[in-house]
Design a protein around this motif. Structure first.
Motif, PDB file in Angstrom:
ATOM      1  N   UNK A 170       0.503  -3.396   2.123  1.00 36.71           N
ATOM      2  CA  UNK A 170       1.608  -2.730   2.065  1.00 36.71           C
ATOM      3  C   UNK A 170       1.229  -1.279   1.807  1.00 36.71           C
ATOM      4  N   UNK A 171       0.015  -1.192   0.990  1.00 38.31           N
ATOM      5  CA  UNK A 171      -0.337   0.202   0.472  1.00 38.31           C
ATOM      6  C   UNK A 171      -0.530   1.031   1.647  1.00 38.31           C
TER       7      UNK A 171
ATOM      8  N   UNK B 143       6.520   7.760   1.386  1.00 39.63           N
ATOM      9  CA  UNK B 143       6.688   8.796   0.557  1.00 39.63           C
ATOM     10  C   UNK B 143       7.049  10.112   1.192  1.00 39.63           C
ATOM     11  N   UNK B 144       6.638  10.176   2.294  1.00 35.37           N
ATOM     12  CA  UNK B 144       6.775  11.488   3.094  1.00 35.37           C
ATOM     13  C   UNK B 144       8.039  11.364   3.895  1.00 35.37           C
ATOM     14  N   UNK B 145       8.520  10.131   4.293  1.00 32.24           N
ATOM     15  CA  UNK B 145       9.455  10.138   5.332  1.00 32.24           C
ATOM     16  C   UNK B 145      10.531   9.175   5.025  1.00 32.24           C
TER      17      UNK B 145
ATOM     18  N   UNK C 166       5.266  -9.663  -5.330  1.00 37.80           N
ATOM     19  CA  UNK C 166       3.858 -10.196  -5.724  1.00 37.80           C
ATOM     20  C   UNK C 166       2.866  -9.522  -6.350  1.00 37.80           C
ATOM     21  N   UNK C 167       1.768 -10.284  -6.815  1.00 38.34           N
ATOM     22  CA  UNK C 167       0.735  -9.594  -7.507  1.00 38.34           C
ATOM     23  C   UNK C 167      -0.038  -8.773  -6.577  1.00 38.34           C
ATOM     24  N   UNK C 168      -0.592  -7.540  -7.203  1.00 41.53           N
ATOM     25  CA  UNK C 168      -1.558  -6.908  -6.455  1.00 41.53           C
ATOM     26  C   UNK C 168      -0.977  -6.025  -5.354  1.00 41.53           C
ATOM     27  N   UNK C 169       0.544  -5.871  -5.538  1.00 44.36           N
ATOM     28  CA  UNK C 169       1.430  -5.183  -4.523  1.00 44.36           C
ATOM     29  C   UNK C 169       1.627  -3.969  -4.822  1.00 44.36           C
ATOM     30  N   UNK C 170       1.480  -2.820  -3.964  1.00 46.79           N
ATOM     31  CA  UNK C 170       1.920  -1.369  -4.440  1.00 46.79           C
ATOM     32  C   UNK C 170       3.175  -1.289  -5.102  1.00 46.79           C
ATOM     33  N   UNK C 171       3.505  -0.263  -6.037  1.00 46.10           N
ATOM     34  CA  UNK C 171       4.499  -0.128  -6.795  1.00 46.10           C
ATOM     35  C   UNK C 171       5.770  -0.125  -5.883  1.00 46.10           C
ATOM     36  N   UNK C 172       5.893   0.401  -4.880  1.00 44.17           N
ATOM     37  CA  UNK C 172       7.233   0.652  -3.936  1.00 44.17           C
ATOM     38  C   UNK C 172       6.958  -0.431  -3.077  1.00 44.17           C
TER      39      UNK C 172
END
Length: 645
Positions: A172-173, A180-182, A54-60
């Motif tokens: 989601x950000x 990323x950490x876990x 979806x638009x405006x979503x984080x890269x992952x």
């Protein structure tokens, strides 16, 4: 994962590190993954995370929401019966409900009620009511202790976040750092998931969020305790910046009441005290049931004499009413004498009614076998799976002589167990949580031939025996499920293999669960496990790949595991000690997973890890071997250290 980084838990160099990383989510048991249908206010929207971000979503975004889809929460809600017209409305009119809903701060409403009094039906009704009557984002989760997907607070929070991110993609950000950490492990931590939820709601700029959580008392204790703490703290804070409201239902247990006690601002609606409202709803259910019976028996207006008898006997228990109405419908004799006798003999409560239902079985041994399997199953079995498990015996060597699902097997199950079980979408369930409690052994003596006659460990032993024997069949050695040269699993091949072998999906995923829950009896099955855990055997690859394909692991399915490594992965400490006693190499190394010390650390099995450390087990970190007790500092040492200390 950055370019050139190894696809292994501890940065091990691998001959297949150029292979693409395959990430799966829990899909349906036909092997379909990668999409989820989320229903809001009656409208179904398809979120295909593999093909559309979806638009405006984080890269992952795609990876995060896939990790969060740990349970089929919509399907679980659909198990709940639809409310009779006019019922459940008393909750929405209650002053305490209005106080909770109208308050501009965060808040918790606890709706308690006794067993069988319609809590789940009410919760499902309130999800729909809130969707229609408010502008808030509505999320939900329904706990059930008959399904591993519905037992854990982590699954509940994952489901809530999955629904929230599906509605507001940008939120989601707030999960990015934890991811990323876990990696996917962030979905296994109640504290982390709760923190993400609160931050997303308080800082994300979205409208109000309301979460409906049903049957909190059926959540497993290990994750319920931290969740209760967070729920209480939310209620206590009454923070106007956190536009988060929760409505939870449960039985009026002291352990829950203690957490939601006077120090918090929890609003409690005691359904057990709302006798007039609940009685009125039970009466509505009875009236509709009688109308349906009159239509079924073609006797309009002819069954009104049952109304007062049912009302006087129901004791405000919806499940009792539902069962009696079903028995009346299935009666072979619709005479007033027979109908009156059915209601009168059922009037002594649920235990007597359950006993009466099961005593009618013409083959009690077969009925007991089905119920033994049902209470031990980690998830509800399909009719096709039950057909195999019910007929299977340890001495079978091949599946060729085991017929596939015969016509009328659903009727066979119903004839054996009567209304004690329900079949929904070809899956078998006990009729109610109270039915499970009726069967399982208690500290109190049971009455009759059924009450408190099944023991948890014995039922699990029986199902573990079925699973292990099934996985030992010759077909799984002669007809292997192939991997590609990178060790990846083809989803279509998995789907076809599951379809071909009806009980493989359950046996592969859950034999170790039932083995564990057999407690002291598990080692009686140890010799049987050798065949399915023998290193390099096709039987091992058949079930391990099916298991791996449905566990959302970020690492490739291992091809070099030994029986000792499998026992370490599944936390089978007694098996580990037995194999080590027989001379298995404690420091044998898997290409991707290192030694069994690495494996038990990854699985956070602290007790077994400490036992291995006492035996001077070594670990591999970034391709180097370490005796961790003799090392003060090493590359990657702190990663392992945080799991083993």
């Amino acid at each position: 994962m950055s370019a050139g980084q190894s696809n292994t838990p501890f940065g091990e160099p691998s001959s297949s590190q150029s292979a693409p990383l395959s990430t799966n989510i829990h899909g349906d048991h036909s092997g379909n993954t990668g999409s989820n249908n989320t229903t809001n206010s009656g409208n179904t929207t398809n979120y295909n995370y593999c093909n559309h971000v979806p638009m405006n979503s984080p890269e992952n975004y795609t990876e995060i929401v896939q990790c969060l889809y740990t349970s089929r929460y919509e399907e679980h809600r659909n198990r709940i019966r639809k409310p009779v017209e006019g019922t459940c409305n008393w909750v929405t009119k209650h002053p305490r409900y209005k106080d909770w809903l109208d308050n501009n701060t965060s808040g918790l409403l606890w709706l308690s009620a006794d067993p069988g009094c319609g809590k789940s039906v009410t919760a499902s009704f309130l999800v729909k009511h809130l969707e229609c009557q408010t502008d808030a984002i509505i999320c939900y989760f329904f706990f059930k202790d008959d399904n591993d997907e519905q037992k854990s607070a982590t699954f509940a929070l994952c489901a809530i976040l999955h629904q929230l991110f599906a509605r507001r993609n940008s939120l989601c950000r707030y999960a990015e750092k934890a991811f990323k950490d876990k990696a996917k492990r962030f979905t296994e931590e109640v504290d982390t998931l709760w923190s993400i939820l609160v931050k997303a709601v308080s800082e994300g700029g979205c409208e109000d969020v309301i979460c409906v959580v049903d049957a909190l008392d059926e959540c497993e204790e290990v994750t319920r305790a931290p969740l209760l703490g967070h729920l209480a703290s939310l209620s206590e804070s009454q923070n106007p910046d956190v536009r988060l409201k929760l409505l939870v239902t449960s039985r009026p247990y002291h352990s829950i009441e203690r957490e939601f006690g006077p120090r918090t601002m929890t609003i409690r609606l005691k359904g057990e005290d709302e006798t007039d409202s609940v009685t009125a709803d039970v009466t509505r259910v009875i009236d509709e049931g009688i109308n349906n019976l009159e239509e079924y028996w073609r006797r309009p207006g002819g069954l009104g004499y049952l109304r007062d008898l049912l009302i006087s006997s129901a004791d405000r228990t919806f499940i009792w009413v539902s069962l009696v109405l079903d028995i009346l419908k299935d009666s072979e004799d619709d005479s007033p004498e027979e109908f009156t006798n059915i209601v009168s003999t059922a009037a002594n409560g649920l235990a007597e009614l359950y006993t009466k239902i099961l005593d009618k079985s013409k083959h009690p041994d077969k009925a007991r076998r089905i119920l033994t399997i049902v209470v031990a199953a980690a998830r509800p079995l399909t009719l096709r799976e039950m057909n195999v498990a019910f007929k299977f015996r340890r001495d079978r060597k091949t599946i060729k002589d085991l017929r596939d699902l015969p016509p009328g097997f659903e009727k066979t199950v119903k004839n054996l167990c009567g209304h004690f079980v329900r079949i929904i979408d070809s899956k078998i369930y006990l009729v109610h949580q109270t039915a499970r409690e009726f069967l399982l052994a208690s500290s109190s003596p049971g009455r009759g031939n059924w009450q408190y006659t099944l023991y948890h460990k014995d039922s699990n032993y029986a199902l573990a025996d079925i699973c292990i024997s099934y996985l030992s069949l010759e077909e799984f050695e002669d007809d292997p499920l192939a991997m590609d040269t990178y060790g990846n699993i083809n989803k279509n091949a998995v789907r076809d293999y599951r379809q071909k072998y009806a009980f493989l999906d359950y046996a592969a995923q859950h034999w170790a669960d039932n083995f564990r829950d057999s407690e002291a009896q598990q080692m009686e099955l140890f010799e049987s496990t050798r065949l399915i855990c023998r290193a390099g055997s096709q039987r091992l690859w058949a079930w391990l790949q099916i298991y791996w394909s449905n566990t959302n692991q970020q690492y490739l399915c291992p091809r070099d595991w030994t029986h000792l490594m499998i026992a370490s992965w599944f936390g089978q400490r007694a098996v580990i000690e037995r194999l080590l006693g027989e001379g298995d190499d404690i420091n044998a190394r898997s290409d991707r997973f290192g030694t069994i010390l690495n494996i038990t650390a990854v699985r956070r099995d602290n007790n077994t890890t400490r036992m291995l450390l006492e035996k001077n087990a070594r670990a591999y970190i970034n391709g180097k071997e370490y005796n961790i007790l003799q090392v003060k500092r090493s590359v990657g040492y702190h990663i392992l250290y945080q799991w083993v200390t």
